[in-house]
Enzyme design. Sequence first.
Site, PDB file in Angstrom:
ATOM      1  N   SER A   7       8.260   1.966 -16.707  1.00  0.00           N
ATOM      2  CA  SER A   7       6.867   1.505 -16.782  1.00  0.00           C
ATOM      3  C   SER A   7       6.538   1.054 -18.192  1.00  0.00           C
ATOM      4  CB  SER A   7       5.932   2.660 -16.411  1.00  0.00           C
ATOM      5  OG  SER A   7       4.604   2.352 -16.759  1.00  0.00           O
ATOM      6  N   ARG A  58       4.595   8.835 -11.319  1.00  0.00           N
ATOM      7  CA  ARG A  58       5.139   7.587 -10.766  1.00  0.00           C
ATOM      8  C   ARG A  58       6.458   7.972 -10.104  1.00  0.00           C
ATOM      9  NH1 ARG A  58       5.717   1.587 -13.163  1.00  0.00           N
ATOM     10  NH2 ARG A  58       3.543   1.739 -12.552  1.00  0.00           N
ATOM     11  N   HIS A  85      -0.206   1.784  -5.020  1.00  0.00           N
ATOM     12  CA  HIS A  85      -0.461   1.778  -6.467  1.00  0.00           C
ATOM     13  C   HIS A  85      -1.982   1.759  -6.677  1.00  0.00           C
ATOM     14  CE1 HIS A  85       0.278   1.396 -10.600  1.00  0.00           C
ATOM     15  NE2 HIS A  85       0.837   0.205 -10.684  1.00  0.00           N
ATOM     16  N   GLN A  88      -3.856   0.742 -10.040  1.00  0.00           N
ATOM     17  CA  GLN A  88      -3.783  -0.688 -10.309  1.00  0.00           C
ATOM     18  C   GLN A  88      -4.917  -1.418  -9.588  1.00  0.00           C
ATOM     19  OE1 GLN A  88      -1.221  -2.635 -12.143  1.00  0.00           O
ATOM     20  NE2 GLN A  88      -3.000  -3.966 -11.961  1.00  0.00           N
ATOM     21  N   ASP A 177       2.506 -10.766  -7.027  1.00  0.00           N
ATOM     22  CA  ASP A 177       3.317  -9.729  -7.678  1.00  0.00           C
ATOM     23  C   ASP A 177       4.776 -10.192  -7.580  1.00  0.00           C
ATOM     24  OD1 ASP A 177       4.217  -7.362  -8.814  1.00  0.00           O
ATOM     25  OD2 ASP A 177       3.863  -6.133  -7.036  1.00  0.00           O
ATOM     26  N   MET A 182      10.611  -2.757  -7.921  1.00  0.00           N
ATOM     27  CA  MET A 182      11.569  -1.689  -8.216  1.00  0.00           C
ATOM     28  C   MET A 182      12.062  -1.102  -6.899  1.00  0.00           C
ATOM     29  SD  MET A 182       9.661   0.339 -11.299  1.00  0.00           S
ATOM     30  CE  MET A 182       7.991  -0.199 -10.966  1.00  0.00           C
ATOM     31  N   CYS A 217      -0.397  -8.065 -11.279  1.00  0.00           N
ATOM     32  CA  CYS A 217      -0.397  -6.702 -11.835  1.00  0.00           C
ATOM     33  C   CYS A 217       0.582  -6.555 -13.001  1.00  0.00           C
ATOM     34  CB  CYS A 217      -0.101  -5.694 -10.736  1.00  0.00           C
ATOM     35  SG  CYS A 217       1.423  -6.031  -9.856  1.00  0.00           S
ATOM     36  N   ARG A 245      -6.655  -1.289 -16.872  1.00  0.00           N
ATOM     37  CA  ARG A 245      -5.956  -0.099 -16.350  1.00  0.00           C
ATOM     38  C   ARG A 245      -6.401   1.132 -17.136  1.00  0.00           C
ATOM     39  NH1 ARG A 245      -0.935  -0.366 -13.945  1.00  0.00           N
ATOM     40  NH2 ARG A 245      -1.176   1.886 -13.831  1.00  0.00           N
TER      41      ARG A 245
HETATM   42  N1   CP Z   1       1.456  -2.878 -13.280  1.00  0.00           N
HETATM   43  C1   CP Z   1       2.165  -1.799 -13.640  1.00  0.00           C
HETATM   44  O1   CP Z   1       2.058  -0.715 -13.049  1.00  0.00           O
HETATM   45  O2   CP Z   1       2.989  -2.007 -14.710  1.00  0.00           O
HETATM   46  P1   CP Z   1       4.142  -1.019 -15.178  1.00  0.00           P
HETATM   47  O3   CP Z   1       5.159  -0.972 -14.063  1.00  0.00           O
HETATM   48  O4   CP Z   1       4.695  -1.636 -16.434  1.00  0.00           O
HETATM   49  O5   CP Z   1       3.544   0.330 -15.418  1.00  0.00           O
END
Ligand code: CP
Length: 260
Positions: A7, A58, A85, A88, A177, A182, A217, A245
């Site tokens: 992240s 996370r 999420h 977000q 997005d 991931m 995002c 955020r």
């Molecule tokens: N948008 C978001 O959650 O970014 P990261 O994965 O960098 O935390």
Amino acid sequence: MIFAKPSARTRISFETGFYRLGGHALYLGPDDIGIGKREAVSDIARVVSGYNDIIMARLFEHRHMLELAEHASVPVVNGLSDYNHPCQIMADMFTILEHRGHLDNLKIAYVGDGNNIVHSWLRLACRLPFNFTIACPEGYQPDPDTIKLAKQAGLSEIAISHDPMQAVRDADVVYTDVWASMGHKEEADERRRKFEGFTVTAQLMAATGKDSIFMHCLPAERGVEVTDEVLDAPYSIVFPQAENRMHVQNAIMLRLLGKG
Ligand code: CP
């Protein structure tokens, strides 16, 4: 802060945000805890609750998020799971409100993969009224139960399309997005073929027929799901979106601590 995945925004916004509120945030990375692998989720929940006022996590599996919340004696904030999420999308809706000044007659067109971001938009559509149209390739629709949930809530208009040009018509917001989130990175080449025609281009933005804003995002794969021209355009609000955020998460944390 328990991070089973990488992240930038989530880590920085929570860590900086909590510091700015007068707290101290501890970063635990993928090699530190091994949640659900090295140690049971329920045990981690009880141990971490003993040292901290809030847990932010996370995680890959959403069931682990729910298990963490079930066994923790302090609030658990979802900083992304494979399913959703929420921080977000709360920050995104706040950014739209900040930009437009109101949320009346709002149409959001999401172009791309029916992923965890879409699930959070659908869940927000159960709480706030807006028109949400998803344009995704065949086979990349969001979770059917979550679509059903949003439709049954009866508050928002929900539509699924496979035609981006048609989906963005009259949209106030065009949102995208990455095509391979991931956990799907090994499918990136195949997805690039299947998502052909779903890139947000200046032509697609013009097809809204309005002075629409662009949101993402982040992180973005420039030139893949969105062109540089759109990402860097005056109508792109991706950086205020990212900044928000922190402000929205701080509001969430204050509320959870009974101070907001
Ligand atoms: N948008 C978001 O959650 O970014 P990261 O994965 O960098 O935390």
